[in-house]
Scaffold this motif. Structure first.
Motif, PDB file in Angstrom:
ATOM      1  N   ILE A  91       0.865  -1.186   0.000  1.00  0.00           N
ATOM      2  CA  ILE A  91       0.000   0.000   0.000  1.00  0.00           C
ATOM      3  C   ILE A  91       0.899   1.232   0.000  1.00  0.00           C
ATOM      4  N   MET A  92       0.889   1.941  -1.100  1.00  0.00           N
ATOM      5  CA  MET A  92       1.783   3.079  -1.234  1.00  0.00           C
ATOM      6  C   MET A  92       1.011   4.365  -0.958  1.00  0.00           C
ATOM      7  N   ALA A  93       1.058   4.792   0.298  1.00  0.00           N
ATOM      8  CA  ALA A  93       0.311   5.985   0.716  1.00  0.00           C
ATOM      9  C   ALA A  93       1.204   7.200   0.874  1.00  0.00           C
ATOM     10  N   ALA A  94       2.503   7.042   0.660  1.00  0.00           N
ATOM     11  CA  ALA A  94       3.409   8.175   0.832  1.00  0.00           C
ATOM     12  C   ALA A  94       3.205   9.205  -0.274  1.00  0.00           C
ATOM     13  N   ALA A  95       3.437  10.456   0.076  1.00  0.00           N
ATOM     14  CA  ALA A  95       3.456  11.537  -0.916  1.00  0.00           C
ATOM     15  C   ALA A  95       4.913  11.726  -1.318  1.00  0.00           C
ATOM     16  N   VAL A  96       5.354  10.864  -2.218  1.00  0.00           N
ATOM     17  CA  VAL A  96       6.750  10.865  -2.642  1.00  0.00           C
ATOM     18  C   VAL A  96       7.013  12.102  -3.512  1.00  0.00           C
ATOM     19  N   ALA A  97       8.106  12.777  -3.266  1.00  0.00           N
ATOM     20  CA  ALA A  97       8.450  13.923  -4.116  1.00  0.00           C
ATOM     21  C   ALA A  97       8.708  13.417  -5.533  1.00  0.00           C
ATOM     22  N   ASP A  98       8.061  14.036  -6.499  1.00  0.00           N
ATOM     23  CA  ASP A  98       8.241  13.596  -7.885  1.00  0.00           C
ATOM     24  C   ASP A  98       9.644  13.909  -8.399  1.00  0.00           C
ATOM     25  N   TRP A  99      10.218  14.981  -7.878  1.00  0.00           N
ATOM     26  CA  TRP A  99      11.530  15.415  -8.367  1.00  0.00           C
ATOM     27  C   TRP A  99      12.498  15.650  -7.220  1.00  0.00           C
ATOM     28  N   ASN A 125      12.316  11.436  -9.682  1.00  0.00           N
ATOM     29  CA  ASN A 125      12.547  10.355  -8.727  1.00  0.00           C
ATOM     30  C   ASN A 125      11.978   9.052  -9.258  1.00  0.00           C
ATOM     31  N   PRO A 126      12.462   7.908  -8.761  1.00  0.00           N
ATOM     32  CA  PRO A 126      11.834   6.642  -9.158  1.00  0.00           C
ATOM     33  C   PRO A 126      10.405   6.601  -8.637  1.00  0.00           C
ATOM     34  N   ASP A 127       9.505   5.971  -9.382  1.00  0.00           N
ATOM     35  CA  ASP A 127       8.127   5.805  -8.934  1.00  0.00           C
ATOM     36  C   ASP A 127       8.023   4.459  -8.216  1.00  0.00           C
ATOM     37  N   ILE A 128       7.846   4.511  -6.919  1.00  0.00           N
ATOM     38  CA  ILE A 128       7.866   3.289  -6.093  1.00  0.00           C
ATOM     39  C   ILE A 128       6.654   2.416  -6.402  1.00  0.00           C
ATOM     40  N   LEU A 129       5.475   3.049  -6.452  1.00  0.00           N
ATOM     41  CA  LEU A 129       4.254   2.294  -6.764  1.00  0.00           C
ATOM     42  C   LEU A 129       4.366   1.610  -8.124  1.00  0.00           C
ATOM     43  N   ALA A 130       4.828   2.329  -9.128  1.00  0.00           N
ATOM     44  CA  ALA A 130       4.946   1.755 -10.475  1.00  0.00           C
ATOM     45  C   ALA A 130       5.976   0.632 -10.504  1.00  0.00           C
ATOM     46  N   ILE A 144      -1.794  -1.398  -3.948  1.00  0.00           N
ATOM     47  CA  ILE A 144      -2.747  -0.302  -3.780  1.00  0.00           C
ATOM     48  C   ILE A 144      -2.019   1.031  -3.740  1.00  0.00           C
ATOM     49  N   GLY A 145      -2.519   1.978  -4.520  1.00  0.00           N
ATOM     50  CA  GLY A 145      -1.917   3.299  -4.535  1.00  0.00           C
ATOM     51  C   GLY A 145      -2.916   4.365  -4.127  1.00  0.00           C
ATOM     52  N   PHE A 146      -2.430   5.561  -3.989  1.00  0.00           N
ATOM     53  CA  PHE A 146      -3.274   6.711  -3.690  1.00  0.00           C
ATOM     54  C   PHE A 146      -3.192   7.688  -4.851  1.00  0.00           C
ATOM     55  N   ALA A 147      -4.223   8.466  -5.027  1.00  0.00           N
ATOM     56  CA  ALA A 147      -4.184   9.548  -5.999  1.00  0.00           C
ATOM     57  C   ALA A 147      -4.702  10.791  -5.299  1.00  0.00           C
ATOM     58  N   SER A 159      -6.017   6.517 -14.813  1.00  0.00           N
ATOM     59  CA  SER A 159      -4.791   6.440 -15.599  1.00  0.00           C
ATOM     60  C   SER A 159      -3.637   5.943 -14.726  1.00  0.00           C
ATOM     61  N   LYS A 160      -3.656   6.304 -13.433  1.00  0.00           N
ATOM     62  CA  LYS A 160      -2.636   5.806 -12.501  1.00  0.00           C
ATOM     63  C   LYS A 160      -2.741   4.299 -12.315  1.00  0.00           C
ATOM     64  N   LEU A 161      -3.983   3.820 -12.211  1.00  0.00           N
ATOM     65  CA  LEU A 161      -4.245   2.385 -12.046  1.00  0.00           C
ATOM     66  C   LEU A 161      -3.553   1.608 -13.161  1.00  0.00           C
ATOM     67  N   ARG A 163      -1.237   2.819 -15.537  1.00  0.00           N
ATOM     68  CA  ARG A 163       0.173   3.138 -15.756  1.00  0.00           C
ATOM     69  C   ARG A 163       1.067   2.526 -14.680  1.00  0.00           C
ATOM     70  N   LYS A 164       0.584   2.504 -13.438  1.00  0.00           N
ATOM     71  CA  LYS A 164       1.425   2.038 -12.332  1.00  0.00           C
ATOM     72  C   LYS A 164       1.171   0.574 -11.991  1.00  0.00           C
ATOM     73  N   GLY A 165       0.298  -0.084 -12.743  1.00  0.00           N
ATOM     74  CA  GLY A 165       0.059  -1.506 -12.514  1.00  0.00           C
ATOM     75  C   GLY A 165      -0.572  -1.804 -11.165  1.00  0.00           C
TER      76      GLY A 165
HETATM   77  O1  C5P Z   1       1.743  10.108  -9.679  1.00  0.00           O
HETATM   78  P1  C5P Z   1       1.287  10.397  -8.298  1.00  0.00           P
HETATM   79  O2  C5P Z   1       2.382  10.906  -7.396  1.00  0.00           O
HETATM   80  O3  C5P Z   1       0.073  11.250  -8.199  1.00  0.00           O
HETATM   81  O4  C5P Z   1       0.864   8.956  -7.745  1.00  0.00           O
HETATM   82  C1  C5P Z   1       0.463   8.771  -6.424  1.00  0.00           C
HETATM   83  C2  C5P Z   1       0.685   7.339  -6.037  1.00  0.00           C
HETATM   84  O5  C5P Z   1       1.955   6.868  -6.484  1.00  0.00           O
HETATM   85  C3  C5P Z   1       0.716   7.163  -4.533  1.00  0.00           C
HETATM   86  O6  C5P Z   1       0.279   5.856  -4.227  1.00  0.00           O
HETATM   87  C4  C5P Z   1       2.185   7.355  -4.218  1.00  0.00           C
HETATM   88  O7  C5P Z   1       2.551   6.756  -3.000  1.00  0.00           O
HETATM   89  C5  C5P Z   1       2.828   6.659  -5.400  1.00  0.00           C
HETATM   90  N1  C5P Z   1       4.139   7.210  -5.787  1.00  0.00           N
HETATM   91  C6  C5P Z   1       5.285   6.469  -5.552  1.00  0.00           C
HETATM   92  N2  C5P Z   1       6.500   6.954  -5.964  1.00  0.00           N
HETATM   93  C7  C5P Z   1       6.591   8.133  -6.609  1.00  0.00           C
HETATM   94  C8  C5P Z   1       5.435   8.898  -6.853  1.00  0.00           C
HETATM   95  C9  C5P Z   1       4.228   8.409  -6.422  1.00  0.00           C
HETATM   96  O8  C5P Z   1       5.197   5.386  -4.963  1.00  0.00           O
HETATM   97  N3  C5P Z   1       7.779   8.578  -6.978  1.00  0.00           N
END
Ligand code: C5P
Length: 222
Positions: A91-99, A125-130, A144-147, A159-161, A163-165
């Motif tokens: 379950i990826m609930a973190a608000a990961v910094a995109d950059w 940054n790497p996308d952990i959920l993807a 499970i991810g969050f949007a 689209s996240k569902l 794209r991120k599998g």
């Molecule tokens: O693309 P966006 O950041 O909106 O996607 C949100 C989802 O992707 C959340 O579940 C968040 O935890 C995950 N995420 C991630 N790694 C990133 C960016 C987002 O795991 N670098």
């Protein structure tokens, strides 16, 4: 041993923001408090799951009964999640910094007197959920991810569902007037490939309990 509905299941959960250093004293961050992710970790542990909570810098207390791994950056978070796999559920609930800043400065950046601000070059940054959702070997049964969006909520979640599998996306409106970011309540819509379920406004604890119930049901049916 707890004989709850998630007994015998392992779950890795990310929570909180990440901090991406610019120089020794400055960083890029966001307003995530970690409340929703921590509430899910707590609810899953209460339901008997073996929980690893990978969390960024937060000021809220650690939930009881879970293994907590503290990280700072997105890259550290990815490494910690990989180390916590295999797991039944992610379950990826973190608000990961995109950059993050492309190169970090070893010393504090100083004004040079020219009146021109320094240019900050960002890199993705790497996308952990993807990474987890699109993995072949050892993919968790349920990802499970969050949007968190301020517009086009369902469209973006769908689209996240894809794209991120992910198997499910918990979509929520984080426009400032909702008070969700940092607040105690959340109004979410659960998006799966089968459709959208609207949940009423609930406390983050109640959202967590409901999500745990959905997970238990889905694992049982799998
Ligand atoms: O693309 P966006 O950041 O909106 O996607 C949100 C989802 O992707 C959340 O579940 C968040 O935890 C995950 N995420 C991630 N790694 C990133 C960016 C987002 O795991 N670098």
């Amino acid at each position: 041993r707890n004989a709850g509905p998630l007994s015998g299941r392992s779950i890795v959960i990310t929570s909180g923001p990440t901090h991406e250093p610019i120089d020794p004293v400055r960083y890029i961050a966001n307003r995530s408090s970690g409340k929703q992710g921590h509430a899910i970790a707590e609810a899953a542990a209460k339901a008997g799951a073996d929980v690893t909570l990978v969390c960024g810098p937060v000021t809220i207390p650690e939930p009881g009964g879970v293994k907590v791994v503290r990280v700072e950056t997105a890259r550290e978070m990815l490494d910690a999640v990989k180390a916590a796999l295999p797991a039944d559920v992610a379950i990826m609930a973190a608000a990961v910094a995109d950059w993050r800043a492309e190169g970090t400065f070893g010393q504090k950046i100083k004004k040079d007197g020219s009146g021109k601000p320094p240019a900050l070059k960002l890199t993705e940054n790497p996308d952990i959920l993807a990474t987890v959702g699109n993995s072949d070997a050892g993919r968790p049964k349920l990802v499970i991810g969050f949007a968190a969006e301020t517009q086009n909520l369902i469209e973006n979640a769908r689209s996240k569902l894809a794209r991120k599998g992910a198997d499910m996306i918990v979509a929520n409106d984080v426009s400032p007037e909702t008070g969700v970011m940092g607040g105690d309540a959340n109004t979410v819509r659960l998006v799966t490939k089968d459709g959208v379920e609207d949940w009423p406004t609930l406390s983050k604890q109640e959202v967590a309990e409901r999500l745990v119930a959905v997970i238990a049901k889905s694992l049982k049916e799998a």
